[in-house]
Design a protein around this motif. Sequence first.
Motif, short mmCIF file in Angstrom:
data_model
loop_
_atom_site.label_atom_id
_atom_site.label_comp_id
_atom_site.label_asym_id
_atom_site.label_seq_id
_atom_site.Cartn_x
_atom_site.Cartn_y
_atom_site.Cartn_z
N LEU A 176 -49.80 -14.01 -11.10
CA LEU A 176 -49.33 -13.26 -12.27
C LEU A 176 -47.95 -13.80 -12.63
O LEU A 176 -47.16 -14.13 -11.74
CB LEU A 176 -49.19 -11.77 -11.93
N SER A 177 -47.68 -13.89 -13.93
CA SER A 177 -46.32 -14.26 -14.30
C SER A 177 -45.63 -13.03 -14.86
O SER A 177 -46.22 -12.24 -15.60
CB SER A 177 -46.32 -15.41 -15.31
N ILE A 178 -44.39 -12.88 -14.49
CA ILE A 178 -43.57 -11.76 -14.98
C ILE A 178 -42.52 -12.36 -15.89
O ILE A 178 -41.82 -13.30 -15.49
CB ILE A 178 -42.92 -11.04 -13.79
N LEU A 179 -42.45 -11.87 -17.12
CA LEU A 179 -41.54 -12.49 -18.07
C LEU A 179 -40.11 -11.99 -17.85
O LEU A 179 -39.53 -11.28 -18.67
CB LEU A 179 -42.00 -12.27 -19.51
N GLY A 180 -39.58 -12.36 -16.73
CA GLY A 180 -38.21 -12.04 -16.37
C GLY A 180 -37.90 -12.81 -15.11
O GLY A 180 -38.80 -13.06 -14.32
N GLY A 181 -36.64 -13.21 -14.96
CA GLY A 181 -36.30 -14.00 -13.77
C GLY A 181 -34.84 -13.83 -13.43
O GLY A 181 -34.27 -12.76 -13.61
N LYS A 200 -37.36 -2.40 -10.81
CA LYS A 200 -35.93 -2.08 -10.87
C LYS A 200 -35.62 -1.20 -12.09
O LYS A 200 -34.63 -1.41 -12.77
CB LYS A 200 -35.13 -3.38 -11.02
N GLY A 201 -36.55 -0.30 -12.38
CA GLY A 201 -36.31 0.62 -13.49
C GLY A 201 -36.53 0.03 -14.88
O GLY A 201 -36.27 0.68 -15.88
N ARG A 202 -37.00 -1.21 -14.94
CA ARG A 202 -37.20 -1.82 -16.26
C ARG A 202 -38.63 -2.29 -16.42
O ARG A 202 -39.27 -2.68 -15.45
CB ARG A 202 -36.26 -3.01 -16.44
N ARG A 203 -39.12 -2.28 -17.66
CA ARG A 203 -40.45 -2.79 -17.94
C ARG A 203 -40.39 -4.29 -18.17
O ARG A 203 -39.48 -4.79 -18.83
CB ARG A 203 -41.01 -2.14 -19.23
N PHE A 204 -41.35 -5.02 -17.62
CA PHE A 204 -41.45 -6.46 -17.89
C PHE A 204 -42.87 -6.77 -18.32
O PHE A 204 -43.81 -6.17 -17.82
CB PHE A 204 -41.12 -7.27 -16.62
N GLN A 205 -42.99 -7.71 -19.23
CA GLN A 205 -44.32 -8.14 -19.64
C GLN A 205 -44.93 -8.99 -18.52
O GLN A 205 -44.27 -9.86 -17.95
CB GLN A 205 -44.20 -8.97 -20.90
N VAL A 206 -46.19 -8.68 -18.19
CA VAL A 206 -46.84 -9.40 -17.11
C VAL A 206 -48.15 -10.02 -17.61
O VAL A 206 -48.88 -9.39 -18.36
CB VAL A 206 -47.12 -8.44 -15.92
N GLU A 207 -48.38 -11.26 -17.24
CA GLU A 207 -49.59 -11.96 -17.71
C GLU A 207 -50.33 -12.64 -16.56
O GLU A 207 -49.71 -12.99 -15.56
CB GLU A 207 -49.19 -13.05 -18.72
N TRP A 208 -51.63 -12.81 -16.73
CA TRP A 208 -52.38 -13.64 -15.80
C TRP A 208 -52.02 -15.10 -16.06
O TRP A 208 -51.93 -15.51 -17.19
CB TRP A 208 -53.89 -13.51 -16.04
N VAL A 209 -51.83 -15.86 -15.01
CA VAL A 209 -51.62 -17.29 -15.20
C VAL A 209 -52.97 -17.98 -15.01
O VAL A 209 -53.50 -18.01 -13.91
CB VAL A 209 -50.58 -17.85 -14.22
N LYS A 210 -53.49 -18.47 -16.10
CA LYS A 210 -54.84 -19.07 -16.04
C LYS A 210 -54.71 -20.55 -15.72
O LYS A 210 -53.75 -21.20 -16.07
CB LYS A 210 -55.56 -18.88 -17.38
#
Length: 460
Positions: A388-393, A450-460
């Motif tokens: 899964l990729s999380i759009l935050g780093g 950490k109390g914040r929403r992040f967009q999460v995607e499947w990495v195909k």
Amino acid sequence: MDFAQLKLPPALQKVIAAIGYSRLTPVQERCIPLLLDGNDVIGQAKTGSGKTAAFAIGLLENIDMGSRTIQALVLCPTRELVTQVADQIRKIGRYLPNLQVRTIYGGRPAHFERRSLEHGVHIIVGTPGRVLDHLGRGTLQFSTVKTVVLDEADRMLEMGFREKIEEILSNTPSHRQTALFSATYPPTIEALSRRFQKSPVHIVVETPASEMPEIEQRLFRCNQEGKADALLAFLTTRRLDSVLVFCNFKVRVDELATKLSKAGLSVDRIHGDLEQHERERVMAKFRNHSTRILIATDVAGRGLDIAGLDAVINFDMPSEPEQYVHRIGRTGRAGLKGLAVTFVTDAEGPKLERLREITQLRLEIKPAASLGVVKGKALAPQMPMTTLSILGGRKSKLRAGDILGAITGDAGIPGDQVGKIEIQDRVSFVAIARPSAKTAYAYFQQGKIKGRRFQVEWVK
Ligand code: ADP
Ligand code: MG
């Protein structure tokens, strides 16, 4: 060559004898004279080849003990390396009376370091992040620096330190000597060198293939058409979790990826035509074991930071012996023997002869038929992973612990279902065992890290 031939100052000559080094290692033999002559150097050699002593001798020889100012700066990627390198510099410098070496790294109070810097220091060894902090606060300044060493430069760049290194270097005198040490030489290092080194001498020390006893090397003869089936037979009859396959051409990478994927293998490919972000996804999936087999060209493979592979396959015989050595050097997990398999056609025979001549390899070549034929389905890996990729780093201050906490704590997934978590600047990749990945994905549709929403995607 032995150390006596180096014309070192007595204090260094004496310590080398005391430490018990008798002969120079190849990278030392070639780099130390250049460093002593004041040249900028790129030293490229595998781990364990003695690079630390090479630059330590070079920079110590250049320290004016009469002046308590910062004269040398060594940047390393991690706190552990900073400590190791500083210890080795102290060891080699122990007959230089009152030599002051200080380490600088994150994870401990900066005021502690600040105080230790107040009394005059000759050499700083630190990580780029913390060194830049001190530079920004004015608790360090580098106007008297004569030598800068970038140790494990490839790893520092992979860890995202490029901008920090550049800023630090811009704060040192332009007439400094700059030495760069690295196990690999990807284009990013070349660019760094071009910007910050003056006519550097590039020293490459390849490990002879005959000195790689930790790698089992096997050769198979087959015709070009038969290679893919031979490879399939090899892959489907062994439980290998991480295999890198090299082809000489992009089209062959594509063809082979299609063929293996049709046979039900977990496979991906990487070559020069892929966009940067696409390459990063492919690499992250391979590193975290979501993909078992990666097919690559040399160009794409050169900069890849992957070691500890179960096997490296030369689907095509590399054109140069050095390439062979470089390719197979990535196999072998800590303490385990690596495996390198090379397919050779009759047309590739002359390349094999050259390889044998140069590397002194005495290897028997067997018919590919001895690999057997594909029977039934491929062996599945122990625990298939998905990414899964999380759009935050890093830029959004995410750390691996935060992500792991959300998955195991908030989403309730057992920790043994979670694999590698890789944090990049703006994106993070998480490997999760397939059955649990859906649960994690569902959690992230509403849940927080950490109390914040992040967009999460499947990495195909
Ligand atoms: P690298 O930085 O290239 O990975 P290191 O500098 O950490 O390698 O050296 C690996 C090991 O080899 C160290 O334990 C070091 O003390 C030892 N070593 C270095 N130079 C010599 C030498 N000339 N003779 C014997 N051992 C050496
Ligand atoms: Mg090193």
